[in-house]
Design a protein around this motif. Structure first.
Motif, PDB file in Angstrom:
ATOM      1  N   ARG A 143       1.040  -1.106  -0.404  1.00  0.00           N
ATOM      2  CA  ARG A 143       0.193   0.323   0.054  1.00  0.00           C
ATOM      3  C   ARG A 143       1.067   1.326   0.035  1.00  0.00           C
ATOM      4  NH1 ARG A 143      -3.747   1.527  -2.387  1.00  0.00           N
ATOM      5  NH2 ARG A 143      -2.987   2.603  -2.803  1.00  0.00           N
ATOM      6  N   TRP A 144       1.837   0.919   0.625  1.00  0.00           N
ATOM      7  CA  TRP A 144       2.770   2.677   0.563  1.00  0.00           C
ATOM      8  C   TRP A 144       3.447   3.036  -0.359  1.00  0.00           C
ATOM      9  CZ3 TRP A 144       3.753   5.905   4.969  1.00  0.00           C
ATOM     10  CH2 TRP A 144       4.277   7.336   4.026  1.00  0.00           C
ATOM     11  N   ASN A 145       3.875   1.347  -1.161  1.00  0.00           N
ATOM     12  CA  ASN A 145       4.575   1.434  -2.158  1.00  0.00           C
ATOM     13  C   ASN A 145       3.643   1.941  -4.055  1.00  0.00           C
ATOM     14  OD1 ASN A 145       6.986   1.891  -1.525  1.00  0.00           O
ATOM     15  ND2 ASN A 145       7.404  -0.692  -2.043  1.00  0.00           N
ATOM     16  N   GLY A 146       2.040   1.734  -3.534  1.00  0.00           N
ATOM     17  CA  GLY A 146       1.121   1.551  -4.842  1.00  0.00           C
ATOM     18  C   GLY A 146       0.644   2.751  -5.344  1.00  0.00           C
ATOM     19  N   PHE A 147       1.131   2.566  -6.213  1.00  0.00           N
ATOM     20  CA  PHE A 147       0.793   4.195  -7.155  1.00  0.00           C
ATOM     21  C   PHE A 147       0.000   4.414  -8.207  1.00  0.00           C
ATOM     22  CE2 PHE A 147       2.588   6.246 -10.925  1.00  0.00           C
ATOM     23  CZ  PHE A 147       2.470   6.856 -11.168  1.00  0.00           C
ATOM     24  N   SER A 148       0.367   3.235  -9.424  1.00  0.00           N
ATOM     25  CA  SER A 148      -1.427   3.302 -10.235  1.00  0.00           C
ATOM     26  C   SER A 148      -2.710   2.826 -10.195  1.00  0.00           C
ATOM     27  CB  SER A 148      -0.980   2.302 -11.015  1.00  0.00           C
ATOM     28  OG  SER A 148      -1.551   1.136 -10.726  1.00  0.00           O
ATOM     29  N   ASP A 149      -3.096   2.444  -8.337  1.00  0.00           N
ATOM     30  CA  ASP A 149      -4.360   3.053  -8.497  1.00  0.00           C
ATOM     31  C   ASP A 149      -5.626   4.276  -8.279  1.00  0.00           C
ATOM     32  OD1 ASP A 149      -2.981   2.812  -6.349  1.00  0.00           O
ATOM     33  OD2 ASP A 149      -4.393   1.290  -5.340  1.00  0.00           O
ATOM     34  N   ALA A 150      -4.383   4.687  -7.389  1.00  0.00           N
ATOM     35  CA  ALA A 150      -4.432   6.181  -7.041  1.00  0.00           C
ATOM     36  C   ALA A 150      -4.344   7.207  -8.440  1.00  0.00           C
ATOM     37  CB  ALA A 150      -3.275   7.316  -6.566  1.00  0.00           C
ATOM     38  N   LEU A 151      -3.852   7.089  -9.276  1.00  0.00           N
ATOM     39  CA  LEU A 151      -3.465   7.505 -10.493  1.00  0.00           C
ATOM     40  C   LEU A 151      -3.810   7.596 -11.588  1.00  0.00           C
ATOM     41  CD1 LEU A 151      -0.528   9.472 -12.336  1.00  0.00           C
ATOM     42  CD2 LEU A 151      -0.521   6.930 -13.692  1.00  0.00           C
ATOM     43  N   MET A 152      -4.796   6.231 -11.592  1.00  0.00           N
ATOM     44  CA  MET A 152      -6.424   6.062 -12.400  1.00  0.00           C
ATOM     45  C   MET A 152      -7.391   7.007 -11.791  1.00  0.00           C
ATOM     46  SD  MET A 152      -4.688   2.637 -14.363  1.00  0.00           S
ATOM     47  CE  MET A 152      -3.189   2.293 -14.325  1.00  0.00           C
ATOM     48  N   TYR A 153      -7.747   6.357 -10.436  1.00  0.00           N
ATOM     49  CA  TYR A 153      -8.503   6.248  -9.667  1.00  0.00           C
ATOM     50  C   TYR A 153      -9.010   7.988  -8.742  1.00  0.00           C
ATOM     51  CZ  TYR A 153      -8.631   1.492 -11.165  1.00  0.00           C
ATOM     52  OH  TYR A 153      -9.515  -0.186 -11.616  1.00  0.00           O
ATOM     53  N   LEU A 154      -8.220   8.595  -9.190  1.00  0.00           N
ATOM     54  CA  LEU A 154      -8.299   9.720  -8.362  1.00  0.00           C
ATOM     55  C   LEU A 154      -7.754  10.804  -8.481  1.00  0.00           C
ATOM     56  CD1 LEU A 154      -6.730   8.682  -4.514  1.00  0.00           C
ATOM     57  CD2 LEU A 154      -9.279   9.234  -5.192  1.00  0.00           C
ATOM     58  N   PRO A 155      -7.851  11.178  -9.724  1.00  0.00           N
ATOM     59  CA  PRO A 155      -7.687  12.427 -10.935  1.00  0.00           C
ATOM     60  C   PRO A 155      -7.847  13.623  -9.275  1.00  0.00           C
ATOM     61  CG  PRO A 155      -9.792  11.319 -11.410  1.00  0.00           C
ATOM     62  CD  PRO A 155     -10.164  11.049 -10.634  1.00  0.00           C
ATOM     63  N   ASP A 156      -8.419  14.013  -8.632  1.00  0.00           N
ATOM     64  CA  ASP A 156      -8.509  14.584  -7.833  1.00  0.00           C
ATOM     65  C   ASP A 156      -7.407  14.807  -6.848  1.00  0.00           C
ATOM     66  OD1 ASP A 156     -10.795  16.065  -8.252  1.00  0.00           O
ATOM     67  OD2 ASP A 156     -11.979  16.134  -7.047  1.00  0.00           O
ATOM     68  N   ALA A 157      -6.343  15.662  -6.511  1.00  0.00           N
ATOM     69  CA  ALA A 157      -5.214  15.019  -5.201  1.00  0.00           C
ATOM     70  C   ALA A 157      -5.779  15.402  -4.195  1.00  0.00           C
ATOM     71  CB  ALA A 157      -4.658  16.596  -5.647  1.00  0.00           C
ATOM     72  N   LYS A 158      -7.035  15.495  -3.836  1.00  0.00           N
ATOM     73  CA  LYS A 158      -7.568  15.547  -2.070  1.00  0.00           C
ATOM     74  C   LYS A 158      -6.963  14.547  -1.538  1.00  0.00           C
ATOM     75  CE  LYS A 158     -11.044  16.779   0.458  1.00  0.00           C
ATOM     76  NZ  LYS A 158     -12.326  16.579  -0.145  1.00  0.00           N
ATOM     77  N   TYR A 159      -6.452  13.054  -2.066  1.00  0.00           N
ATOM     78  CA  TYR A 159      -6.963  11.860  -1.459  1.00  0.00           C
ATOM     79  C   TYR A 159      -5.399  11.161  -2.154  1.00  0.00           C
ATOM     80  CZ  TYR A 159     -10.812  12.593   0.153  1.00  0.00           C
ATOM     81  OH  TYR A 159     -12.583  13.057   1.210  1.00  0.00           O
ATOM     82  N   ALA A 160      -4.773  11.981  -2.574  1.00  0.00           N
ATOM     83  CA  ALA A 160      -3.273  11.552  -3.286  1.00  0.00           C
ATOM     84  C   ALA A 160      -2.081  10.912  -2.637  1.00  0.00           C
ATOM     85  CB  ALA A 160      -2.413  12.372  -4.462  1.00  0.00           C
ATOM     86  N   PRO A 161      -2.134   9.421  -2.273  1.00  0.00           N
ATOM     87  CA  PRO A 161      -1.256   8.482  -1.391  1.00  0.00           C
ATOM     88  C   PRO A 161       0.128   9.081  -1.983  1.00  0.00           C
ATOM     89  CG  PRO A 161      -2.035   7.856  -2.986  1.00  0.00           C
ATOM     90  CD  PRO A 161      -2.547   8.160  -3.708  1.00  0.00           C
ATOM     91  N   ILE A 162       1.616   8.583  -0.307  1.00  0.00           N
ATOM     92  CA  ILE A 162       2.710   9.937  -1.026  1.00  0.00           C
ATOM     93  C   ILE A 162       3.521   9.192  -2.342  1.00  0.00           C
ATOM     94  CG2 ILE A 162       3.094   8.025   0.073  1.00  0.00           C
ATOM     95  CD1 ILE A 162       4.637  11.442   0.661  1.00  0.00           C
ATOM     96  N   GLN A 163       3.470   8.071  -2.893  1.00  0.00           N
ATOM     97  CA  GLN A 163       3.734   7.858  -4.049  1.00  0.00           C
ATOM     98  C   GLN A 163       3.674   9.192  -5.335  1.00  0.00           C
ATOM     99  OE1 GLN A 163       6.404   5.726  -4.403  1.00  0.00           O
ATOM    100  NE2 GLN A 163       5.753   4.934  -2.149  1.00  0.00           N
ATOM    101  N   LEU A 164       2.049   9.007  -5.409  1.00  0.00           N
ATOM    102  CA  LEU A 164       1.285   9.935  -6.554  1.00  0.00           C
ATOM    103  C   LEU A 164       2.345  10.974  -6.353  1.00  0.00           C
ATOM    104  CD1 LEU A 164       0.079  10.008  -8.872  1.00  0.00           C
ATOM    105  CD2 LEU A 164      -2.098  10.745  -7.760  1.00  0.00           C
ATOM    106  N   LYS A 165       1.647  11.987  -5.300  1.00  0.00           N
ATOM    107  CA  LYS A 165       2.753  12.783  -5.331  1.00  0.00           C
ATOM    108  C   LYS A 165       4.393  12.963  -5.298  1.00  0.00           C
ATOM    109  CE  LYS A 165       1.192  16.547  -2.944  1.00  0.00           C
ATOM    110  NZ  LYS A 165       0.240  17.303  -4.102  1.00  0.00           N
ATOM    111  N   LEU A 166       4.963  12.415  -4.698  1.00  0.00           N
ATOM    112  CA  LEU A 166       6.300  12.151  -4.893  1.00  0.00           C
ATOM    113  C   LEU A 166       6.738  11.975  -6.030  1.00  0.00           C
ATOM    114  CD1 LEU A 166       9.512  11.119  -3.867  1.00  0.00           C
ATOM    115  CD2 LEU A 166       8.816   9.029  -4.223  1.00  0.00           C
TER     116      LEU A 166
END
Lengths: 309, 289
Positions: free
Chosen positions: B205-228
């Motif tokens: 989960r900590w390393n997870g990226f692609s689900d956030a990239l695809m399913y969270l176009p809003d930055a509000k709940y962006a996890p750390i990998q997306l932010k990084l």
């Protein structure tokens, strides 16, 4: 009378096991909703998908294989397919032998504590995400300030921009893949080596066999089946594609060699809204992958190995 | 047996080659660490290799000033905790019933679960499912769709299978039901495996990226990998904040290095705990029915 006792038996059985079924119901529901239900959406690869109508109400495309035909005439698709095959083949060519070498090396290491430390360190990169690794790579290889170019500069070489030159990008991509997984991939070989009968080594020792002879005649034959199975299975995955790795390493200057099927589907599908086209591409990839994997498994079994299922 | 000189020399050569591998694995991380702890001036002059030059926590300080980045760190930590607990529960619920040989339909259920390892619907069909379930831009999308890894389920199932049936049978004779047996016998015995799986899930989960990239176009709940990812590729507001703050052109390099370290350090901290167990975990996973 007989029927009654059967009913009683069933009732007793469920009285004893209903809690197990109740437990199982949650994972089953999960699998049905999040793994099996989306499979029905695959139909959109054969439809004129309309976002407002949904998959089911959208009309069938005419001809049915319209989106496949369209994909097969797109240059970007062929580029992505070619890159997927190319990068995976290179990964296999370099990423496969090195862990075998490293595992044998670790096994030969005489100092036990040192062996443990080495293992701990070489396994570590496996746990870093590709985003982190791409960040590291971009810093290490930065044209002016990266340590690699600073070193090159100190020996008088011109700075090299590894990540924007297509050929060097491929090398970098493979090298960091190796960096991440080479240590981790030794685990399975080390486990196989542990399974070799120690008496074989003792007997060889008595016969005065050299270290090299022991590796060649005992260790390697001892892990041969593991090597064969893993090789065949990796060949079966040759058309599979990761997402995080190509997505995070790539940049617009190297798209001609960096775009693979997974990134193509994301870019054209989710970003470009061409859902039916990319669903067709995804289906094409899955089907080929499954065929490859099953053939690989069958071949492994033919070689008298265990296979993966 | 006395070791010959030749053997000793060989041993040393092998040890040296292993040392090269160690260096190879550590050097990139050490370099980034050094960069993150060096002054802007030292970075501009390319003086940083593996030891911080003009040691300073400036870069970390600037990262911590970025509210969105810090929020993302916290959110990812909370998210990781939730996901780990949910996934662990799901893994137990799935693997425990499957070890009862007498359970009717066990083969079918087992096959149904394993099949999902080999066939998946694909990116686009999955994306549309999230849309249909109205999960796009919801934090739940980072928790539920991947809350059960069949690979981890197999690891736990193999372990539970290895616990002697006699323990279960004697408890059954004492009138204990499946739930009591799970709670009193199986769970206490499988603590080490559960710890390993918890760490696998947490790292995932900590390393997870692609689900956030695809399913969270809003930055509000962006996890750390997306932010990084945004920081590394200059897509983030952190750049503008920093341009307002101070104008040194290379500063962002130190800042990027520090951001990378923020995402790396938690992994490095839990790694020693993970390391104790994962080898047995990986080999258990090789057994598949």
């Amino acid at each position: 009378m007989k029927q009654k006792s059967a009913t009683r038996k069933t009732a007793l059985y469920f009285k004893k096991t209903w809690s197990l079924y109740l437990m199982m119901s949650l994972p089953v529901a999960f699998a049905l909703v999040f793994r099996y239900l989306p499979m029905t959406n695959i139909a959109m690869a054969f439809k004129e998908y309309n976002m407002f109508k949904g998959v089911w109400a959208s009309p069938w495309s005419d001809p049915v294989f319209k989106w496949f035909e369209k994909a097969f005439t797109t240059k970007d698709f062929w580029d992505a397919l070619r890159n997927t095959l190319m990068l995976n083949s290179l990964d296999l060519a370099f990423g496969f032998p090195i862990p075998v070498f490293l595992a044998i090396l670790l096994n030969e290491l005489a100092f036990k504590r040192y062996k443990k430390v080495t293992q701990t360190i070489v396994y570590l990169p496996h746990f870093l995400s590709w985003i982190i690794i791409s960040g590291i790579a971009k810093q290490l290889l930065a044209p002016r300030s990266g340590i690699v170019n600073v070193l090159l500069n100190s020996v008088g070489a011109k700075p090299i921009d590894f990540l924007t030159n297509p050929t060097l990008y491929i090398g970098t991509y493979i090298a960091f893949g190796l960096w991440k997984e080479m240590g981790w991939n030794t685990i399975i070989y080390l486990a196989a080596i542990t399974g070799i009968n120690p008496e074989l080594y003792e007997a060889a020792e008595v016969d005065g066999a050299s270290r090299w002879k022991k590796i060649w005649h005992i260790t390697l034959p001892g892990i041969r089946s593991t090597i064969v199975v893993l090789l065949i299975m990796n060949l079966g995955r040759i058309l599979g594609s990761e997402f995080d790795r190509p997505y995070s390493m790539a940049n617009s200057l190297v798209m001609s060699v960096a775009d693979v099927l997974s990134t193509y589907v994301y870019r054209v599908g989710i970003r470009g809204f061409q859902f039916s086209l990319t669903a067709a591409v995804g289906l094409f990839q899955s089907v080929i992958c499954v065929i490859f994997l099953f053939s690989a498994n069958a071949i492994a079994k033919k070689f008298g190995e265990r296979g993966i299922w | 047996m006395v070791k010959s000189t030749k053997r000793k020399i060989e041993d040393l050569i092998i040890a040296m080659i292993c040392f090269l591998f160690i260096i190879l694995c550590l050097l990139p991380v050490v370099n980034i660490l050094a960069r993150s702890l060096s002054s802007t001036q030292a970075l501009i002059n390319n003086r940083v290799s593996i030891i911080p030059v003009d040691f300073t926590l400036e870069s970390y300080h600037y990262v911590l000033k970025d509210v969105a980045f810090v929020r993302s760190l916290w959110w990812t930590a909370v998210l990781t905790l939730i996901c780990t607990l949910v996934s662990l529960a799901m893994t137990i619920l799935c693997s425990y019933p499957l070890i009862f040989d007498s359970l009717k339909g066990r083969k079918f259920l087992n096959g149904m679960m394993l099949l999902t390892m080999y066939f998946s619907a694909g990116t686009i069909p999955n994306y549309l499912l999230m849309k249909d379930l109205d999960l796009i831009n919801k934090p739940l999308v980072l928790i539920i769709p991947n809350c059960l890894s069949i690979f981890n389920m197999i690891i736990l199932r193999s372990f539970l299978y290895g616990i002697p049936d006699s323990l279960r049978e004697s408890a059954q004779l004492d009138g204990a039901g499946p739930v009591a047996i799970l709670r009193k016998i199986y769970l206490p015995l499988s603590k080490p495996v559960l710890a390993t799986l918890a760490l696998f899930y947490a790292v995932g989960r900590w390393n997870g990226f692609s689900d956030a990239l695809m399913y969270l176009p809003d930055a509000k709940y962006a996890p750390i990998q997306l932010k990084l990812y945004q920081v590394i590729n200059n897509l983030s507001a952190i750049e503008t904040a920093q341009q307002e703050g101070f104008s040194a052109p290379m500063a962002s390099e130190g800042l990027k290095a520090a951001s990378v370290m923020f995402a790396t350090i938690p992994i490095v901290i839990i790694y020693p705990f993970l390391q104790k167990h994962f080898i047995s975990g990986v080999t258990l996973g090789a057994i598949k029915e």
